[in-house]
Design an enzyme around this catalytic site. Structure first.
Site, PDB file in Angstrom:
ATOM      1  N   GLU A 305      58.491 -42.995  21.299  1.00  0.00           N
ATOM      2  CA  GLU A 305      57.865 -44.309  21.230  1.00  0.00           C
ATOM      3  C   GLU A 305      56.355 -44.222  21.495  1.00  0.00           C
ATOM      4  OE1 GLU A 305      56.848 -47.938  20.747  1.00  0.00           O
ATOM      5  OE2 GLU A 305      59.037 -47.680  20.744  1.00  0.00           O
ATOM      6  N   SER A 344      57.767 -49.537  15.326  1.00  0.00           N
ATOM      7  CA  SER A 344      58.863 -48.578  15.469  1.00  0.00           C
ATOM      8  C   SER A 344      59.786 -48.583  14.261  1.00  0.00           C
ATOM      9  CB  SER A 344      59.669 -48.884  16.732  1.00  0.00           C
ATOM     10  OG  SER A 344      58.870 -48.742  17.881  1.00  0.00           O
ATOM     11  N   HIS A 461      56.473 -47.720  26.287  1.00  0.00           N
ATOM     12  CA  HIS A 461      56.359 -49.037  25.662  1.00  0.00           C
ATOM     13  C   HIS A 461      55.933 -50.026  26.740  1.00  0.00           C
ATOM     14  CE1 HIS A 461      57.274 -52.737  23.590  1.00  0.00           C
ATOM     15  NE2 HIS A 461      57.670 -52.092  22.500  1.00  0.00           N
ATOM     16  N   ASP A 515      56.906 -42.394  16.483  1.00  0.00           N
ATOM     17  CA  ASP A 515      57.136 -43.441  15.486  1.00  0.00           C
ATOM     18  C   ASP A 515      55.809 -44.014  14.995  1.00  0.00           C
ATOM     19  OD1 ASP A 515      56.504 -44.669  17.893  1.00  0.00           O
ATOM     20  OD2 ASP A 515      58.117 -46.156  17.817  1.00  0.00           O
ATOM     21  N   HIS A 516      54.843 -44.109  15.894  1.00  0.00           N
ATOM     22  CA  HIS A 516      53.502 -44.612  15.567  1.00  0.00           C
ATOM     23  C   HIS A 516      52.630 -44.388  16.787  1.00  0.00           C
ATOM     24  CE1 HIS A 516      54.181 -48.177  18.126  1.00  0.00           C
ATOM     25  NE2 HIS A 516      55.411 -48.167  17.609  1.00  0.00           N
TER      26      HIS A 516
END
Length: 666
Positions: A305, A344, A461, A515-516
């Site tokens: 994440e 995500s 996150h 994911d990013h």
């Protein structure tokens, strides 16, 4: 005297519409004040992008458009009543309905504007589709707000409550003072159509062929500043409106026919000599594995994440991931890997399905891709693999469970499946708990059944919660993105220390990829540096290698299959980077709001081509070292532009045709 009485009657008629005027002025003042406050908070970016005079003037025009929509609705709905306003009782109800409607609209404006600063800080834009998408997950959202934006949450709730209370008291007081008027019907017949025409002109805002829309106000190269010119009610409404166009979201980038798009894609250098046997599934082709294996390998994807290049020192970021830096020398390390998007579900879509990005929501969430949509789990399940998704939070979030179960994943493990986790935060159990579960599942696998596992972390996150005492904090307070990234790396390092000592290590292929990046923002049409992510393939017999060419997340799925020795039909057009006899494509594609970016390596450096909605394509020279985009004044090559447009349009064509799938073999 008759002329004076006539004039008085006209003014009495117009006086009935004073609530409309008050609403217009109040709403305009509220929206303009909010815009100026936001512009002050981001004054450096506004200064660099546009003159303040143009910024204010365009903002007023945008507000008039939105206010016009709210005025037009009651004007049209109440117009039959309006022609009976010569009757005292109708005057009373007309005024009451207008005031109630106006106050509701003002409260909506207020709520949206007071919600904007926190959203801007997180997503670098005014509220858009994410604003209402997240409303489906109140637990996670509320917890994030409490822990990360408690101040703004309190201000928003308190101020909106005060606005509602004050508005109600004002309404009651003015309603008691209202006196009916003597009105002639002929004045009503003249005034109401004029008001409707003026409102329609305010909504249109231009005499050009097309009325004003968000593209009309996109006058700078900074997408965030463009969003500031608008107001948040308008941006949210436009996002809702665009939902009906999702199947064709990327068709706006060009006018190529479906056949020409498919033909262009098939002429891609690494696909040029490939056979495409299915007319109804135009990108499906047979991919021959570059590695021959007597026994299939387990495949594990660890999707990290928000762990972008921002946190990896060797990729130009902060030194917060020493374990990942240590591991990179033990496998295939991607130096120039780019995510396809900033969420995500976009990363899941690219890594697990190899699907190209679009302006629409990710296919993880779209209704047409919940069944018969290609994933690695589907193709590997057909090869005898047991397929599994492991997550620390609630798997229903972002519709992940539905998408996975419908497209080949045989097992889903989420927060409810952890017994006595060491730590539980807003987004679920800690990364260490997740990796403990992954390790346990791999240890207990049957040797006769190969495994495919997607493990998705969540500790990095917002609001960045993780166990105490696990790392030496890099800064204070504890709950910051830098500390969370350091913890995520710590948990990853612990897992691989155990994995290397386990029996499954020698027959398992691992992919570690983000994911990013976190909080994608920037003044550019596409902030390339915020799409840069780490990627590493290791385990089994993988030999160390550095992949320096530009790579996209969509290239990872076909590469993993090939390295694992899996030959199969696939619809993904990503490149199998293990094919040593094929030149690397050296390109990546990325979606940033309405802008589609295509980054291409060349002898002149890295070139970024940006497609925009209803605007010409632009091209920039990109310098990763300086993180600079320099506009290129030369005309774009038609051949190159056609290739980029074809790739941008393809996902909408495949989704609309339900053709991103491999039909079952007879």
């Amino acid at each position: 005297m008759p002329a004076e009485r006539s004039q008085n009657t006209l003014w009495q008629t117009l006086a009935l519409f004073k609530p409309l005027l008050y609403f217009f002025l109040l709403a305009l003042a509220l929206l303009s004040s909010s815009r100026l406050m936001l512009a002050w908070l981001y004054s450096d970016r506004v200064d660099n992008a546009i003159s303040w005079f143009d910024f204010i003037l365009l903002g007023i025009r945008a507000d008039v458009v939105q206010i016009g929509y709210f005025v037009l609705i009651p004007l049209l709905l109440l117009s039959p009543m309006a022609f009976a306003l010569h009757k005292p009782l109708m005057q009373l109800w007309w005024r009451r309905l207008w005031i109630v409607w106006s106050l509701i609209c003002v409260v909506v404006f207020w709520f949206m504007e007071i919600s904007t600063p926190a959203f801007l800080a997180q997503y670098d834009t005014r509220p858009n589709r994410l604003f209402f998408e997240y409303l489906a997950y109140p637990k996670e959202v509320f917890s994030t707000l409490i822990n990360g934006f408690a101040g703004w949450l309190f201000i928003g709730i308190a101020s909106t409550t005060i606005v509602i209370f004050v508005a109600y008291r004002w309404y009651k007081r003015t309603d008691n003072r209202f006196n009916t008027r003597t009105i002639k019907r002929r004045y009503l017949i003249g005034v109401i159509p004029i008001l409707i025409i003026c409102t329609l002109f305010g909504i249109r805002s231009t005499l050009a062929h097309r009325p004003a829309n968000p593209a009309f106000f996109s006058v700078t190269s900074d997408a965030m500043v463009n969003s500031l010119i608008l107001n948040s009610t308008y941006t949210l409404e436009y996002a809702l409106y665009n939902l009906k166009h999702e199947a064709q979201a990327n068709r706006v980038y060009g006018s190529l026919s479906n056949d020409k798009v498919i033909s262009e894609i098939r002429q891609t250098e690494y696909l040029r000599n490939t056979e495409f046997p299915y007319d109804n599934y135009p990108t499906v082709h047979y991919q021959q594995a570059s590695v021959s294996r007597s026994q299939p390998l387990n495949i594990v994807i660890i999707l990290e994440e928000s762990l972008g290049a921002t946190f990896v020192e060797s990729l130009g970021g902060k030194p917060l991931t020493p374990n990942l830096e240590h591991l990179k020398s033990q496998g295939w390390w991607f130096e120039s890997l780019y995510s396809t998007g900033i969420r995500s579900v976009r990363g899941i879509e690219a890594v697990v399905s190899g699907f190209l990005p679009t302006r629409a929501r990710s296919t993880v969430k779209l209704s047409g891709s919940q069944r018969q949509f290609f994933t690695l789990a589907d193709v590997l399940g057909r090869q005898g693999y047991h397929t599994e998704f492991i997550y620390g939070g609630q798997a229903h979030f972002d519709n992940m469970a539905s998408f996975f179960v419908g497209n080949g994943f045989q097992s889903v493990i989420d927060q409810d499946d952890y017994e006595n986790p060491r730590f539980v935060g807003s987004w679920g159990v800690s990364d260490q708990d997740l990796f403990d579960k992954l390790h346990q599942r791999l240890v207990n696998t049957e040797a006769s059944t190969p495994q495919f596992t997607l493990a998705f972390t969540s500790s990095n996150h917002e609001p960045f919660e993780f166990p105490d005492g696990e790392i030496n904090l890099s800064e204070q307070p504890k709950q910051t993105v830098h500390n969370a990234a350091k913890y995520a790396d710590h948990a990853l390092g612990e897992f691989f220390a155990k994995a290397k000592k386990s029996d499954y290590w020698h027959n398992t292929l691992f992919l570690v990829v983000a994911d990013h990046d976190t909080r994608v923002y920037g003044e550019e049409l596409v902030p390339v540096q915020k799409f840069h992510i780490p990627g590493l393939i290791l385990g089994a017999d993988i030999q160390p290698k550095t992949v320096s060419t530009i790579t996209s997340q969509i290239d990872l799925a076909p590469t993993l299959l090939s390295l694992a020795g899996i030959s199969a039909y696939v619809p993904t057009i990503g490149q199998d980077l293990s094919q040593s006899d094929v030149k690397p494509a050296n390109r990546a594609m990325m979606q940033f709001g309405d802008n589609y970016g295509w980054l291409q390596g060349s002898k002149d450096g890295q070139i970024l081509t940006v497609l925009q909605v209803k605007k010409p394509a632009e091209q920039f020279l990109y310098s990763p070292a300086q993180n600079e985009l320099t506009p290129l004044r030369k005309n774009l090559s038609e051949k190159h532009l056609r290739k980029v447009v074809a790739h941008a349009m393809l996902p909408s064509i495949l989704y609309q045709g339900r053709s991103y799938y491999v039909p079952l073999q007879n």
